[in-house]
Design an enzyme around this catalytic site. Structure first.
Site, mmCIF file in Angstrom:
data_model
loop_
_atom_site.group_PDB
_atom_site.id
_atom_site.type_symbol
_atom_site.label_atom_id
_atom_site.label_comp_id
_atom_site.label_asym_id
_atom_site.label_seq_id
_atom_site.Cartn_x
_atom_site.Cartn_y
_atom_site.Cartn_z
ATOM 1 N N PHE A 1 -43.124 54.827 16.951
ATOM 2 C CA PHE A 1 -43.980 54.162 18.203
ATOM 3 C C PHE A 1 -45.024 54.978 18.511
ATOM 4 O O PHE A 1 -45.952 54.627 19.235
ATOM 5 C CB PHE A 1 -42.639 54.514 19.274
ATOM 6 N N THR B 1 -41.249 47.112 11.921
ATOM 7 C CA THR B 1 -41.914 47.813 13.235
ATOM 8 C C THR B 1 -40.715 48.627 13.872
ATOM 9 O O THR B 1 -39.530 48.155 13.422
ATOM 10 C CB THR B 1 -42.453 46.999 14.401
ATOM 11 N N ASP B 2 -40.654 49.384 14.751
ATOM 12 C CA ASP B 2 -39.669 49.895 15.537
ATOM 13 C C ASP B 2 -39.656 48.825 16.778
ATOM 14 O O ASP B 2 -40.533 47.991 16.905
ATOM 15 C CB ASP B 2 -39.924 51.237 16.147
ATOM 16 N N TYR B 3 -38.766 48.685 17.379
ATOM 17 C CA TYR B 3 -38.408 47.738 18.410
ATOM 18 C C TYR B 3 -39.678 47.380 19.650
ATOM 19 O O TYR B 3 -39.943 48.500 20.242
ATOM 20 C CB TYR B 3 -37.167 48.486 19.675
ATOM 21 N N GLY C 1 -42.569 47.473 18.832
ATOM 22 C CA GLY C 1 -43.546 48.619 18.285
ATOM 23 C C GLY C 1 -45.060 47.718 18.276
ATOM 24 O O GLY C 1 -45.996 48.539 18.787
#
Ligand code: BGC
Length: 774
Positions: free
Chosen positions: A264, A295-297, A299
């Site tokens: 992030f 990606t992260d959540y 992101g």
């Protein structure tokens, strides 16, 4: 549409579906046995030649099914999207039947019949839960760690999961950050060994239906969030990145990890998710990564808040940087087509991302058998089995760190009257620890149950809660996992009544076991703290227990290093049990009663107070170091009010037995080129119990072109020794162990003097010097 029409339409769909399945399985069955990679490339090329632009973009989309969430879900209708080819994978869904049903839609009802990935945060076990990763790392046992990942993969794969968002290998030196619980502590060398073990454990060689794809995260530097505040800014020199923070990610890549999750935070001012240097230059070009990047959540969406532009701009930025799959935010889904039309991105970039995602599915064997991970029979027989729980119990006991044990208070005898007191004593649903989404929370063994099972009729045990977890009900409300409070009940009795009840059983006992510390949700994502003491209401109770004059053993629950000055001074015994997982209570009983001798060693320094943070053993010397053993000296690098030392150093942990180290013997004092230096100590178990010791090798490069740490871990061996026995422990050291990145970021070693140190923790070491020339 009438029922009949619908039926006819479905029959047609089925017929076409079957036809295509035959065509595809023909191609993929062949491909599935081909390991050269050529078969895969050709297969994907053919497949992609038939895909529309929308279908390619669909492969890059990873929605959340919403069963456990760590942010705002923005996804729309998942079933419809799957059918219409707009979904590459799905996560946050549990259960083989549910997963199979969705896979069926993907491979039977969507036009291209491409199977989906099913992801989950299988972080430290599936239903059989192992200790939180920080605890696991304290085993220093790569076999145990690999085995825990293997079992997690076996269980998850039996329930439909093909992809785990683990291992998390972020180096972390700030215990205020709640996510230190999810990682392996402060050290790059140890972190790298663990990263490799976890990848091996999860993925194997992908040949079995028990092998799932790993995802190393959070790339990169997420653990260096300023002030330990989650999601906060990171700013770091390239030297530090390459030498200290990158190694575990790179180790996972070297071990063949299938996917990487972008973090992030910003790296050099650019969010990792849009950072081409990080995701392409370093990851793919320098390290040779050939999997896919997720990606992260949300992101991508968060790059707008980082100040990088609107959704279209940041989605294009992410794709161009090297992101292949967009978790939750649908930025790719909503904007890539437009960006292509406007020539902000190229078709080649979309193709490359699509290829990477399809390759992952191919490697997993999903084109050969999309239901490879959907075997309801396996789900019934391979999850939470007695064998898996037995191993979880052993590994939990191995993760505990004995911080203090005066006059052999521990192990306890299975006799007399025991008072078990504390808000974590009868808290089954608190044992699994943070990030245990697949766990049935209240099925874990509590301390009370574990002790009762161990004692049978041999001793009496009285229990009192004594106090709530915190005196601050509002804080307790904020402390959640995935936004859920897990139905932890606050005791509504007054603190005085609860305390009186506890003191009564304490006074009647021979020994007091206090089960206290943090609850599981005090650490993990979005769970940073600025005060690392045991909550005051618990500490007050502890003080009252000490006043009874009975021996008090603190069984400490924690997801991070805590500040324990008072406890260290006043309590005779402290056993740090982290969060031990499904079998926590049983393992705690094993250790408290001496059926297992503790052998865990800390992988993160415990500070004396929060003001010392960040505190880590492998620091630079500075130009004004404090002479060893000193506290304050004017104009030296130190504090007026506290020494520089940690309360418990990295690598520290006691045993019921004692180990002594001889001086180091070395094969040569002066070495040349690629010679091997043999450094040995004789380790003696001179106590009363059989036990295990983690023998640690540290090296200091005394003169270099850049300032080098005062010591760096370069090897370790976990040695089991019978009481009274001795063993020579030898480390083979080569110039490989001396390498570091210099200011040109060239990875090499520099000739000169080196200090070789061996010991049972990073502070108490034997030492000698060698000279090494080119
Ligand atoms: C976390 C990741 C996790 C992801 C999916 C995020 O909020 O940072 O570690 O894998 O959610 O659940």
């Amino acid at each position: 549409m009438t029922k009949q029409n619908k039926f006819n339409k479905n029959r047609w769909r089925l017929a076409i579906g079957l036809l295509l399945t035959v065509v595809f399985t023909g191609a993929s069955a062949q491909a599935g046995t081909d390991k050269s990679g050529k078969g895969m490339d050709a297969f994907i090329t053919t497949l992609m030649s038939r895909m529309t632009l929308e279908e390619k973009i669909g492969q890059l989309n990873l929605p959340s099914a919403g069963e456990f969430t760590t942010g705002t879900a923005t996804n729309s209708d998942i079933g419809k999207n799957v059918k219409e080819g707009r979904v590459g994978g799905l996560f946050n869904i549990k259960g083989v039947d549910k997963i199979k049903a969705i896979q069926k839609v993907a491979v039977e009802e969507s036009r291209m019949k491409i199977p989906m990935l099913f992801g989950m945060d299988v972080i430290h076990g599936y239903e059989t839960t192992f200790p939180i990763p920080l605890g696991l790392s304290c085993t220093w046992n790569m076999k145990s760690i690999e085995q825990s990942a293997r079992i997690a993969a076996t269980e998850a794969s039996a329930d439909g999961i093909s992809w785990t968002f683990s291992p998390m290998v972020d180096i972390a030196r700030d215990p205020r950050w709640g996510r230190v619980s999810e990682g392996n502590g402060e050290d790059p060398y140890l972190g790298s060994q663990i990263a490799k073990a976890m990848v091996r454990g999860y993925q194997g060689d992908y040949s079995q239906n028990t092998n799932i794809m790993a995802c190393v995260k959070h790339y990169a530097l997420y653990g260096a969030a300023e002030a330990g505040r989650d999601y906060n800014t990171v700013d770091m020199s390239h030297l530090r990145m390459y030498n200290e923070y990158f190694p575990p990610y790179k180790a996972a890549v070297d071990a063949g990890v299938g996917s990487v999750m972008a973090s992030f935070n910003v790296v050099d001012g650019i969010p990792a998710t849009g950072n081409r240097w990080l995701l392409t230059d370093v990851l793919r070009k320098q390290w040779g990564f050939n999997g896919f990047v997720v990606t992260d959540y949300t992101g991508i969406n968060e790059m707008t808040d980082h100040g990088m532009g609107d959704l279209q701009t940041v989605s294009a930025l992410a794709l161009k940087a090297g992101v292949d799959m967009d978790m939750v935010g649908e930025g790719f889904l909503k904007t890539l087509k437009k960006s292509l039309r406007e020539k902000k991105i190229t078709l080649a970039e979309i193709n490359a991302a699509c290829r990477n995602v399809l390759a992952a599915k191919y490697k997993l064997g999903l084109f050969t058998d999309p239901y490879k991970y959907c075997n309801a029979e396996r789900a019934k027989t391979e999850i939470y089995t007695p064998e898996n729980r037995k191993i979880a119990r052993q590994i939990a006991a191995e993760s505990f760190v004995l911080l203090k044990n005066d006059k052999g208070v521990l192990p306890l005898k299975k006799a007399g009257k025991i008072a078990l007191i504390g808000p974590l004593a009868d808290a089954a649903n608190n044992m699994a620890g943070t990030w245990s989404v697949a766990t049935v929370q209240n099925r874990s063994v509590s301390v009370l149950r574990g002790l009762k099972n161990a004692l049978g009729n041999a001793a009496t045990i009285a229990y009192a809660k004594g106090c709530n977890l915190t005196g601050d009900a509002a804080l307790e409300e904020r402390v959640t996992m995935f936004g859920k409070t897990l139905n932890r009940e606050r005791d509504t009795r007054t603190p005085e009544v609860m305390k009186a009840e506890a003191l009564k059983i304490a006074n009647e006992s021979d020994v007091i076991i206090a089960a206290m510390g943090e609850s599981a949700e005090f650490s993990g994502e979005s769970a940073s703290r600025t005060d690392l003491d045991i909550p005051p209401v618990q500490q007050n109770l502890l003080k009252a227990l000490v006043k009874t004059g009975k021996p008090v053993v603190l069984v400490l629950f924690a997801g991070r290093p805590l500040t324990l000055n008072w406890e260290q001074q006043k309590l005779p015994a402290i056993l740090n049990v982290w969060f031990g997982g499904s079998e926590a209570g049983a393992a705690i009983a094993d250790v408290l009663f001496g059926d297992v001798n503790p052998s865990g060693k800390l992988t993160m320094s415990f500070p004396q107070n929060v003001g010392q943070i960040p505190l880590y053993y492998a620091h630079l010397n500075t130009g004004r170091p404090l002479p060893e053993g000193k506290w304050f000296q004017k104009f030296r690098s130190n504090y007026l009010d506290v020494s520089n030392d940690p309360l418990y150093p990295f690598g520290y942990g006691l045993s019921y037995t004692t180990f002594t180290y001889s001086a180091i013997t070395i094969s040569s004092k002066s070495l040349k080129g690629s010679q091997v230096l043999k450094a040995s100590v004789t380790l003696t178990n001179d106590g009363k119990y059989d036990g295990a010791e983690v023998v640690q090798l540290y090296i200091r490069d005394l003169v270099g072109s850049i300032s080098r740490p005062v010591k760096e871990l370069k090897g370790f061996q976990k040695i089991w020794l019978k009481a009274g026995a001795s063993k020579t422990v030898t480390f083979d050291i080569t110039p490989e162990d001396l390498k570091f990145y210099n200011s040109q970021l060239k990875y090499d070693w520099e000739p000169g003097a080196f200090e070789i140190m061996i010991g049972g923790n990073s502070r108490d070491v034997k030492s000698t010097q060698v000279n090494w020339e080119r």
